[in-house]
Scaffold this active site. Structure first.
Site, PDB file in Angstrom:
ATOM      1  N   PRO A  85       0.753  -1.112   0.079  1.00  0.00           N
ATOM      2  CA  PRO A  85      -0.016   0.066   0.026  1.00  0.00           C
ATOM      3  C   PRO A  85       0.898   1.044   0.063  1.00  0.00           C
ATOM      4  O   PRO A  85       2.013   1.139   0.522  1.00  0.00           O
ATOM      5  CB  PRO A  85      -0.776   0.038   1.360  1.00  0.00           C
ATOM      6  CG  PRO A  85      -0.587  -1.431   1.889  1.00  0.00           C
ATOM      7  CD  PRO A  85       0.647  -2.009   1.156  1.00  0.00           C
ATOM      8  N   LEU A  90       5.059   1.674   4.885  1.00  0.00           N
ATOM      9  CA  LEU A  90       5.387   0.142   4.580  1.00  0.00           C
ATOM     10  C   LEU A  90       6.552   0.256   3.592  1.00  0.00           C
ATOM     11  O   LEU A  90       6.763  -0.726   2.981  1.00  0.00           O
ATOM     12  CB  LEU A  90       4.145  -0.643   4.218  1.00  0.00           C
ATOM     13  CG  LEU A  90       3.017  -0.872   5.071  1.00  0.00           C
ATOM     14  CD1 LEU A  90       1.898  -1.765   4.722  1.00  0.00           C
ATOM     15  CD2 LEU A  90       3.729  -1.498   6.595  1.00  0.00           C
ATOM     16  N   SER A  92       6.813   1.642   0.456  1.00  0.00           N
ATOM     17  CA  SER A  92       6.724   1.492  -1.069  1.00  0.00           C
ATOM     18  C   SER A  92       7.422   2.246  -1.972  1.00  0.00           C
ATOM     19  O   SER A  92       8.076   1.828  -2.956  1.00  0.00           O
ATOM     20  CB  SER A  92       5.188   1.671  -1.464  1.00  0.00           C
ATOM     21  OG  SER A  92       4.902   3.173  -1.003  1.00  0.00           O
ATOM     22  N   SER A  93       7.921   3.436  -1.326  1.00  0.00           N
ATOM     23  CA  SER A  93       8.831   4.221  -2.296  1.00  0.00           C
ATOM     24  C   SER A  93      10.227   3.660  -2.376  1.00  0.00           C
ATOM     25  O   SER A  93      10.822   3.500  -3.556  1.00  0.00           O
ATOM     26  CB  SER A  93       9.078   5.705  -1.771  1.00  0.00           C
ATOM     27  OG  SER A  93       7.834   6.182  -1.528  1.00  0.00           O
ATOM     28  N   ALA A  95      10.824   0.505  -2.049  1.00  0.00           N
ATOM     29  CA  ALA A  95      10.865  -0.642  -2.762  1.00  0.00           C
ATOM     30  C   ALA A  95      10.867  -0.371  -4.302  1.00  0.00           C
ATOM     31  O   ALA A  95      11.418  -1.289  -5.153  1.00  0.00           O
ATOM     32  CB  ALA A  95       9.512  -1.585  -2.393  1.00  0.00           C
ATOM     33  N   ASP A 136      14.797   2.575   5.040  1.00  0.00           N
ATOM     34  CA  ASP A 136      13.702   1.836   4.128  1.00  0.00           C
ATOM     35  C   ASP A 136      14.535   1.587   2.911  1.00  0.00           C
ATOM     36  O   ASP A 136      14.294   0.183   2.564  1.00  0.00           O
ATOM     37  CB  ASP A 136      12.723   2.708   3.553  1.00  0.00           C
ATOM     38  CG  ASP A 136      11.711   3.116   4.392  1.00  0.00           C
ATOM     39  OD1 ASP A 136      12.097   3.113   5.576  1.00  0.00           O
ATOM     40  OD2 ASP A 136      10.589   3.697   3.974  1.00  0.00           O
TER      41      ASP A 136
END
Ligand code: PMV
Length: 299
Positions: A85, A90, A92-93, A95, A136
């Site tokens: 999401p 979580l 996402s950027s 990843a 991250d």
């Protein structure tokens, strides 16, 4: 053509404090973003699963620009799909950035090692967002449980992980700026809170090595108290956190910047379902996930 994928993450300890050089611990989770790159066509084209979120394309474009420092990329098609999401804490950027750089590295035989990919992804995030810690991008590249700024990689944790998603989108930059303003106003008070969060992460490393999930949970709860003091929790996240604790989680806290986004609970695997249901009843959505050792992979 090359396909790479990279995972999302949750913070066990240390968000916000990591911005001030304190230690943080994050685990890769089994939600992933997949990026396919193929040469050819006419110019550079991005087909993104994040098309509803134009915010993601800058990460892909900047990642391409970074790799273009090494190789000439003129005609390229990039396809992205993801189960992470967006704007939810979580990762996402990170990843999408890591998977894009990884795929280009492989396709164009750039020869970057994993650490270099993590660093390039971190620099990409900084340029797009203005500010970021390496957490991250490092965890998404390496997988497992990572400790920053030390850049240590531990195995994945082997307990239940339940995530509560408020569905309220948040801005990391805005939350970081809010915490910074509070710290500038009360440096003595907020500095002490940052130190305490850093101490939690220091204690956390040993507990993770011992698989002492009960104590890890206890310290997650203490960490949450300190995040609350920083003003980053919203009532919806508090509802989810308390529901998880009431239903037997070892610990529960916000993951990421706060102000919306997600919380994370750890628990006995057998309790995952009950806790996920309780979180979903309290507010928003929930899902059960697990920690993974798979960081960036070529498919
Ligand atoms: O919400 P996320 O996943 O972007 O995490 C933000 C974590 C902060 O510590 C607040 C900022 C950072 O870059 O580490």
């Amino acid at each position: 053509m090359t396909i790479c994928s990279a995972p999302g993450k949750v913070f066990l300890f240390g968000e916000h404090a990591v911005v001030y050089g304190k230690r943080a611990i994050a685990c890769a989770i089994d939600l992933r973003t997949e990026v396919e790159v193929s040469r050819g066509g006419n110019g550079i084209h991005i087909h993104s699963a994040f098309k509803d979120d134009p915010d993601k394309n800058p990460y892909i474009k900047m990642a391409i620009k970074k790799v273009q420092q090494y190789v000439d990329i003129k005609n390229l098609s990039v396809r992205v799909s993801s189960t992470i999401p967006i704007a939810s804490g979580l990762g996402s950027s990170a990843a999408v950035t890591v998977a894009t750089i990884g795929a280009l590295n492989e396709e164009f035989q750039v020869g970057l090692k994993k650490e270099e990919i993590a660093l390039m992804a971190y620099q990409t995030e900084i340029e797009v967002q203005g500010a970021a810690s390496p957490t991250d991008t490092f965890v998404s590249t390496m997988g497992g449980t990572v400790i920053v700024p030390d850049r240590k990689v531990l195995p994945p944790i082997s307990c239940g992980i339940v995530v509560g998603h408020t569905g309220i989108s948040k801005s990391t930059a805005r939350m970081v700026a809010r915490v910074r303003a509070l710290k500038e106003k009360y440096p003595d008070v907020i500095g002490g809170i940052m130190d305490s969060i850093g101490c939690i992460s220091v204690r956390g490393e040993d507990l993770i090595k011992k698989n002492d999930y009960r104590s890890i949970g206890e310290l997650m709860n203490v960490n949450q108290g300190l995040l609350d003091a920083l003003g980053i929790t919203i009532p919806e996240l508090s509802l989810q956190i308390h529901a998880a604790r009431q239903h037997g989680a070892y610990g529960a806290k916000v993951t990421g910047a706060g102000g919306g986004g997600c919380m994370v609970a750890i628990c006995d695997e057998k309790k995952c379902k009950e806790i996920a249901t309780a979180i979903g009843r309290s507010y928003g959505d929930s899902f059960i996930t697990r920690s993974t050792s798979e960081g960036l992979i070529i498919k």
